[in-house]
Design an enzyme around this catalytic site. Structure first.
Site, PDB file in Angstrom:
ATOM      1  N   CYS A  43       0.825  -1.215   0.000  1.00  0.00           N
ATOM      2  CA  CYS A  43       0.000   0.000   0.000  1.00  0.00           C
ATOM      3  C   CYS A  43       0.857   1.261   0.000  1.00  0.00           C
ATOM      4  O   CYS A  43       0.684   2.152  -0.823  1.00  0.00           O
ATOM      5  CB  CYS A  43      -0.937  -0.007   1.200  1.00  0.00           C
ATOM      6  SG  CYS A  43      -1.850   1.523   1.364  1.00  0.00           S
ATOM      7  N   CYS A  48      -1.247   1.741  -3.213  1.00  0.00           N
ATOM      8  CA  CYS A  48      -2.243   2.821  -3.045  1.00  0.00           C
ATOM      9  C   CYS A  48      -1.652   4.222  -2.962  1.00  0.00           C
ATOM     10  O   CYS A  48      -2.126   5.143  -3.627  1.00  0.00           O
ATOM     11  CB  CYS A  48      -3.059   2.594  -1.770  1.00  0.00           C
ATOM     12  SG  CYS A  48      -3.431   0.893  -1.409  1.00  0.00           S
ATOM     13  N   LYS A  51       0.390   5.376  -6.079  1.00  0.00           N
ATOM     14  CA  LYS A  51      -0.607   5.409  -7.164  1.00  0.00           C
ATOM     15  C   LYS A  51      -1.482   6.657  -7.060  1.00  0.00           C
ATOM     16  O   LYS A  51      -1.689   7.376  -8.021  1.00  0.00           O
ATOM     17  CB  LYS A  51      -1.444   4.121  -7.089  1.00  0.00           C
ATOM     18  CG  LYS A  51      -2.545   3.940  -8.094  1.00  0.00           C
ATOM     19  CD  LYS A  51      -3.891   4.520  -7.714  1.00  0.00           C
ATOM     20  CE  LYS A  51      -4.463   4.151  -6.392  1.00  0.00           C
ATOM     21  NZ  LYS A  51      -5.045   2.845  -6.275  1.00  0.00           N
ATOM     22  N   TYR A 178      -8.447  -3.508 -11.600  1.00  0.00           N
ATOM     23  CA  TYR A 178      -8.168  -2.250 -10.903  1.00  0.00           C
ATOM     24  C   TYR A 178      -6.883  -1.587 -11.425  1.00  0.00           C
ATOM     25  O   TYR A 178      -6.871  -0.422 -11.794  1.00  0.00           O
ATOM     26  CB  TYR A 178      -7.859  -2.528  -9.428  1.00  0.00           C
ATOM     27  CG  TYR A 178      -8.956  -2.810  -8.469  1.00  0.00           C
ATOM     28  CD1 TYR A 178      -9.391  -1.830  -7.591  1.00  0.00           C
ATOM     29  CD2 TYR A 178      -9.508  -4.074  -8.365  1.00  0.00           C
ATOM     30  CE1 TYR A 178     -10.353  -2.098  -6.625  1.00  0.00           C
ATOM     31  CE2 TYR A 178     -10.472  -4.361  -7.415  1.00  0.00           C
ATOM     32  CZ  TYR A 178     -10.894  -3.364  -6.541  1.00  0.00           C
ATOM     33  OH  TYR A 178     -11.830  -3.644  -5.600  1.00  0.00           O
ATOM     34  N   GLU A 182      -6.602   1.793 -13.574  1.00  0.00           N
ATOM     35  CA  GLU A 182      -6.108   2.981 -12.870  1.00  0.00           C
ATOM     36  C   GLU A 182      -4.869   3.539 -13.566  1.00  0.00           C
ATOM     37  O   GLU A 182      -4.754   4.758 -13.792  1.00  0.00           O
ATOM     38  CB  GLU A 182      -5.776   2.626 -11.414  1.00  0.00           C
ATOM     39  CG  GLU A 182      -7.023   2.344 -10.590  1.00  0.00           C
ATOM     40  CD  GLU A 182      -6.737   2.083  -9.109  1.00  0.00           C
ATOM     41  OE1 GLU A 182      -7.672   2.182  -8.312  1.00  0.00           O
ATOM     42  OE2 GLU A 182      -5.587   1.760  -8.758  1.00  0.00           O
ATOM     43  N   HIS A 435     -27.352  21.104  -2.682  1.00  0.00           N
ATOM     44  CA  HIS A 435     -27.431  21.618  -4.045  1.00  0.00           C
ATOM     45  C   HIS A 435     -26.466  22.782  -4.254  1.00  0.00           C
ATOM     46  O   HIS A 435     -26.314  23.605  -3.356  1.00  0.00           O
ATOM     47  CB  HIS A 435     -28.872  22.090  -4.290  1.00  0.00           C
ATOM     48  CG  HIS A 435     -29.108  22.532  -5.687  1.00  0.00           C
ATOM     49  ND1 HIS A 435     -29.176  21.662  -6.742  1.00  0.00           N
ATOM     50  CD2 HIS A 435     -29.271  23.782  -6.213  1.00  0.00           C
ATOM     51  CE1 HIS A 435     -29.380  22.349  -7.869  1.00  0.00           C
ATOM     52  NE2 HIS A 435     -29.442  23.628  -7.562  1.00  0.00           N
ATOM     53  N   GLU A 440     -26.291  14.817  -5.000  1.00  0.00           N
ATOM     54  CA  GLU A 440     -27.685  15.070  -4.605  1.00  0.00           C
ATOM     55  C   GLU A 440     -28.636  14.140  -5.359  1.00  0.00           C
ATOM     56  O   GLU A 440     -29.746  13.854  -4.903  1.00  0.00           O
ATOM     57  CB  GLU A 440     -28.078  16.539  -4.809  1.00  0.00           C
ATOM     58  CG  GLU A 440     -28.145  16.991  -6.244  1.00  0.00           C
ATOM     59  CD  GLU A 440     -28.530  18.471  -6.373  1.00  0.00           C
ATOM     60  OE1 GLU A 440     -29.652  18.829  -5.981  1.00  0.00           O
ATOM     61  OE2 GLU A 440     -27.702  19.258  -6.868  1.00  0.00           O
TER      62      GLU A 440
HETATM   63  P1  NDP Z   1      -7.507  -7.842 -10.843  1.00  0.00           P
HETATM   64  O1  NDP Z   1      -7.777  -9.202 -10.402  1.00  0.00           O
HETATM   65  O2  NDP Z   1      -8.389  -6.722 -10.446  1.00  0.00           O
HETATM   66  O3  NDP Z   1      -7.462  -7.823 -12.440  1.00  0.00           O
HETATM   67  C1  NDP Z   1      -6.641  -8.706 -13.162  1.00  0.00           C
HETATM   68  C2  NDP Z   1      -6.924  -8.493 -14.630  1.00  0.00           C
HETATM   69  O4  NDP Z   1      -5.989  -9.237 -15.391  1.00  0.00           O
HETATM   70  C3  NDP Z   1      -8.310  -8.957 -15.025  1.00  0.00           C
HETATM   71  O5  NDP Z   1      -8.804  -8.071 -15.972  1.00  0.00           O
HETATM   72  C4  NDP Z   1      -8.027 -10.333 -15.625  1.00  0.00           C
HETATM   73  O6  NDP Z   1      -8.942 -10.701 -16.615  1.00  0.00           O
HETATM   74  C5  NDP Z   1      -6.689 -10.106 -16.272  1.00  0.00           C
HETATM   75  N1  NDP Z   1      -5.907 -11.328 -16.402  1.00  0.00           N
HETATM   76  C6  NDP Z   1      -5.654 -12.268 -15.471  1.00  0.00           C
HETATM   77  N2  NDP Z   1      -4.874 -13.234 -15.986  1.00  0.00           N
HETATM   78  C7  NDP Z   1      -4.627 -12.911 -17.276  1.00  0.00           C
HETATM   79  C8  NDP Z   1      -3.894 -13.500 -18.316  1.00  0.00           C
HETATM   80  N3  NDP Z   1      -3.254 -14.653 -18.156  1.00  0.00           N
HETATM   81  N4  NDP Z   1      -3.862 -12.872 -19.518  1.00  0.00           N
HETATM   82  C9  NDP Z   1      -4.523 -11.706 -19.691  1.00  0.00           C
HETATM   83  N5  NDP Z   1      -5.223 -11.093 -18.746  1.00  0.00           N
HETATM   84  C10 NDP Z   1      -5.285 -11.684 -17.534  1.00  0.00           C
HETATM   85  O7  NDP Z   1      -5.988  -7.579 -10.456  1.00  0.00           O
HETATM   86  P2  NDP Z   1      -5.118  -6.264 -10.376  1.00  0.00           P
HETATM   87  O8  NDP Z   1      -3.740  -6.728 -10.634  1.00  0.00           O
HETATM   88  O9  NDP Z   1      -5.664  -5.176 -11.211  1.00  0.00           O
HETATM   89  O10 NDP Z   1      -5.282  -5.849  -8.854  1.00  0.00           O
HETATM   90  C11 NDP Z   1      -4.994  -6.795  -7.819  1.00  0.00           C
HETATM   91  C12 NDP Z   1      -5.799  -6.506  -6.588  1.00  0.00           C
HETATM   92  O11 NDP Z   1      -5.267  -5.369  -5.944  1.00  0.00           O
HETATM   93  C13 NDP Z   1      -7.259  -6.161  -6.829  1.00  0.00           C
HETATM   94  O12 NDP Z   1      -8.056  -7.291  -6.925  1.00  0.00           O
HETATM   95  C14 NDP Z   1      -7.582  -5.321  -5.648  1.00  0.00           C
HETATM   96  O13 NDP Z   1      -8.001  -6.166  -4.606  1.00  0.00           O
HETATM   97  C15 NDP Z   1      -6.275  -4.661  -5.291  1.00  0.00           C
HETATM   98  N6  NDP Z   1      -6.259  -3.256  -5.734  1.00  0.00           N
HETATM   99  C16 NDP Z   1      -7.159  -2.391  -5.213  1.00  0.00           C
HETATM  100  C17 NDP Z   1      -7.165  -1.072  -5.621  1.00  0.00           C
HETATM  101  C18 NDP Z   1      -8.182  -0.132  -5.069  1.00  0.00           C
HETATM  102  O14 NDP Z   1      -8.793  -0.453  -4.051  1.00  0.00           O
HETATM  103  N7  NDP Z   1      -8.403   1.015  -5.687  1.00  0.00           N
HETATM  104  C19 NDP Z   1      -6.200  -0.562  -6.589  1.00  0.00           C
HETATM  105  C20 NDP Z   1      -5.313  -1.565  -7.082  1.00  0.00           C
HETATM  106  C21 NDP Z   1      -5.357  -2.855  -6.658  1.00  0.00           C
HETATM  107  P3  NDP Z   1     -10.370 -11.371 -16.275  1.00  0.00           P
HETATM  108  O15 NDP Z   1     -11.270 -10.261 -15.867  1.00  0.00           O
HETATM  109  O16 NDP Z   1     -10.766 -11.988 -17.572  1.00  0.00           O
HETATM  110  O17 NDP Z   1     -10.116 -12.365 -15.201  1.00  0.00           O
END
Ligand code: NDP
Length: 452
Positions: A43, A48, A51, A178, A182, A435, A440
């Site tokens: 984080c 976080c 970022k 995410y 982002e 407002h 709202e």
């Molecule tokens: P996520 O699980 O959110 O997303 C992973 C993405 O990668 C999905 O779109 C997935 O596709 C894709 N993917 C997975 N495997 C492959 C592959 N082999 N080839 C191509 N695409 C693939 O993970 P992130 O890394 O974005 O984030 C990790 C975690 O970190 C989040 O789940 C969250 O809990 C936390 N986080 C929270 C944030 C916040 O609160 N603002 C900010 C950043 C991270 P598919 O959808 O098809 O599975």
């Protein structure tokens, strides 16, 4: 039997640090902690916090465009990444020293080394030292996972993005979660020609469908090129960057590729399996609702358990662990109705069920409105705001609240209190509108747009 420590925590991220501090300061425990990298964990050091600072940096160019429309004589020059990076590194150093100071002041003894488990009550440091502990807490977090394709070693992950010497001119981000979404917004805002390839049909799988569409359209309107049903098949390093081949067989050139394809629990080679601690298929440490593993003296919290992978959840799990294991007051964390924000541009704040999940569960009414935000009145900006409530037909409770708007993260924290308290649609309606604001709309939507 006497132990060197009452508690030994492995991993100095948000969850581990909080558990260690509270155990030492509030429960009077003798606490040791090992961290192989930097205190603050994902984080603070590579997630976080940096970022969000990059999100701030990336919003100045559109803000200046807006300012000009309001009569200000300004225009965005170029973004100086090296000077931003120096400020970022200074801020992270400051935060890490705050963490170290908090641990020291609480009486936690820290070891800047990797630690593994050598027994149910035995921790071994990378330099060979061993300590006994009555209770061991595993809080080692997660780590980016990258698909095994040809040339994957030429891609970076979000871990490396903060350390670049220079920003790329043209980047490919792979993934649609995410982190991918982002960073697509951030890099686009900083002037990088940003392309996102996602293997599915719409980014941000698992979230509300309508919100996902509004976000994807907003990202596109701001300049991100999103290609769905496209994945990366091969990366070849070339003189001026990388040449990539997608799953359709077309070849493209980029300066840099960033993988954002999910994160895996950081449980490898910790010695857990040998002791009888269960790991699931993804490597997540298996725990009960009190974060206790199959070995009674070993607990685990945060992303290494792959429950809800968010910093505030890990912190809660850490505090509940101290209550349970050190204060004799069995406490579990309520993992339901957790509000969260995705810092995409436009931003997303959400709590509760998506329309799709709610429909599958019970009869619902959907209240939703999209509109152009007032601050863009003077500029030709196609971005839309979404305010949406999913309401149970049976008991009128708000089952889900979805906000796509600048500041949605701040708004959902407040709306989340009402939803968590079990507010009904009529409770929302009893509140007078503030407002003129965007939020709202949450208390003024009169008729459902859909029922199901
Ligand atoms: P996520 O699980 O959110 O997303 C992973 C993405 O990668 C999905 O779109 C997935 O596709 C894709 N993917 C997975 N495997 C492959 C592959 N082999 N080839 C191509 N695409 C693939 O993970 P992130 O890394 O974005 O984030 C990790 C975690 O970190 C989040 O789940 C969250 O809990 C936390 N986080 C929270 C944030 C916040 O609160 N603002 C900010 C950043 C991270 P598919 O959808 O098809 O599975």
């Amino acid at each position: 039997m006497s132990f060197d420590y009452d508690l030994f925590v492995i991993g100095g991220g948000s969850g581990g640090v909080r558990a260690a501090r509270v155990a030492a300061a509030d429960a009077g425990a003798k606490v040791g902690m090992a961290e192989e990298s930097r205190y603050g964990g994902t984080c603070v050091i590579r997630g976080c916090v940096p970022k969000k600072l990059m999100v701030f940096a990336s919003t100045y160019a559109p803000a200046m465009k807006e300012a000009a429309a309001y009569g200000w004589d300004v225009q965005a020059g170029s973004f100086d990444w090296p000077s931003f990076r120096v400020n970022l590194e200074n801020e992270l150093d400051r935060l890490e020293s705050v963490y170290r100071k908090l641990l020291k002041n609480s009486g936690v003894e820290t070891y800047d080394l990797r630690a593994t488990l050598a027994g149910p009550n035995l921790v071994r440091l990378a330099d060979g030292r061993e300590f006994t502990a009555k209770t061991i807490l595993v809080a080692t977090g997660g780590w980016p996972s990258v698909p095994d394709i040809q040339g994957a070693e030429h891609a970076i992950t979000s871990n490396e993005i903060f350390h670049l010497n220079a920003l790329p001119k043209r980047i490919l981000i792979v993934g649609g979660g995410y982190i991918a979404c982002e960073f697509a917004g951030i890099l686009n805002g900083l002037g990088v020609d940003t392309h996102l390839w996602y293997r599915g049909t719409q980014v941000l799988r698992g979230f509300d469908g309508e919100a996902r569409s509004v976000i994807a359209e907003g990202m596109r309107a701001r300049g991100v090129t999103i290609e769905t049903e496209t994945n990366l098949a091969k990366i070849v390093k070339v003189l001026d960057g990388v040449q990539v081949t997608n799953t359709q067989g077309t070849i493209h050139g980029f300066d840099l590729v960033m993988y954002a394809t999910g994160r895996a629990p950081n449980s490898t080679a910790l010695g857990l399996e040998a002791l009888g601690v269960g790991l699931d298929q993804l490597g997540a440490v298996e725990v009960d609702r009190f974060s206790q593993t199959a070995v009674p003296s070993i607990y685990a919290i945060g992303d290494v358990t792959n429950r809800v992978n968010l910093t505030p959840v890990a912190i809660r799990e850490g505090m509940a662990f101290v209550e349970t294991a050190l204060k004799g007051n069995a406490t579990s964390v309520d993992h339901s109705l957790i509000p969260s924000a995705v810092f995409t541009q436009p931003e997303y704040g959400t709590i509760g069920l998506s329309e799709e999940d709610a429909r599958a569960q019970e009869a619902i009414e959907v209240y939703a409105t999209t509109f152009r935000p007032m601050n863009t009145a003077f500029i030709n900006d196609p971005n839309q705001v979404l305010m949406k409530l999913i309401v149970s037909k049976t008991n009128r409770k708000v089952l889900g609240c979805h906000i796509v708007a600048d500041g949605a993260g701040e708004m959902i924290q407040m709306a989340g209190i009402a939803v968590k308290m079990g507010a009904t649609k009529e409770d929302f309606d009893r509140v007078c509108a503030v407002h003129p604001t965007m939020s709202e709309e949450l208390v003024t939507m009169k008729s459902p747009v859909r029922t199901a």
